[in-house]
Design an enzyme around this catalytic site. Sequence first.
Site, short mmCIF file in Angstrom:
data_model
loop_
_atom_site.label_atom_id
_atom_site.label_comp_id
_atom_site.label_asym_id
_atom_site.label_seq_id
_atom_site.Cartn_x
_atom_site.Cartn_y
_atom_site.Cartn_z
N GLU A 60 -2.27 -5.30 -3.85
CA GLU A 60 -1.01 -4.83 -2.99
C GLU A 60 -0.14 -5.26 -2.44
O GLU A 60 1.31 -5.07 -2.38
CB GLU A 60 -2.17 -3.57 -1.56
CG GLU A 60 -2.97 -2.64 -2.50
CD GLU A 60 -3.47 -1.92 -1.10
OE1 GLU A 60 -3.50 -0.67 -1.28
OE2 GLU A 60 -3.33 -2.51 0.05
N ASP B 169 0.77 -1.04 0.22
CA ASP B 169 0.08 -0.20 0.48
C ASP B 169 0.61 1.21 0.03
O ASP B 169 0.36 2.07 -0.81
CB ASP B 169 -0.78 0.45 1.52
CG ASP B 169 -1.23 1.28 1.14
OD1 ASP B 169 -2.17 1.31 0.38
OD2 ASP B 169 -1.29 1.95 2.16
#
EC number: 3.1.26.3
Length: 233
Positions: free
Chosen positions: A119, A47
Amino acid sequence: MPSTEELLKRLGVVLDPETLRLALTHRSYAYEHGGIPTNERLEFLGDSVLGFAVTDHLYTHYPDLPEGDLAKRRSAVVSTRALAGIARSMGLGEFILLGQGEILTNGKDKSSILADTMESLIGATFRNHGIEIARQLVLRLILPLLRDVEVLGAGTDWKTAIQEIAAARKLGSIEYRVTGSGPDHARAYEAVLHIGGIAYGQGTGPSKKEAEQQSAALSWKMIRPQNDSTVTS
């Protein structure tokens, strides 16, 4: 399950087997297999890498855009919806290791699981190859979205947007007519937005919320003023 070599080919990166398996291990699978490590730490890392790579690209390539517009573009292309769309385009769901409960409820097509796993794969790429290769992966995935005007509206609350434009133009009351089909573990929904008794956009999705949002987005594009090319935020 197809070979993970095919997944790596679609990603365009090479990951060691241990890191790749960790990146694909959802917490539901880990729980059913004695509490083995999950992909959540890699997701956390990915992320940050994703946000950095997109922010740097936007700052460098859009020098005339103010901070607010840069933030809107970044929000759109790193959203759960956008990442899940990327994941679906490469068939990622077939590779994710899920527990039986998630398998039975069609977890391989849940937007949240797909986006989180995307992610984690970015995080895994960073761990194996460093920031430059991870940045290149992010840009390969994200640049097509930055060129897509419709995707740049992915962060928009379309249901609120359609309420505002319908009220401003006095089009009448809003009603979403939603139907579901398929077995409980793989339910699909269809939503049609009616405004003032007239049917507008038809949306589909794995949940009522997603189907309604898609319906609202399509309806907004149908009824917005022809000279309005902006996206409500």
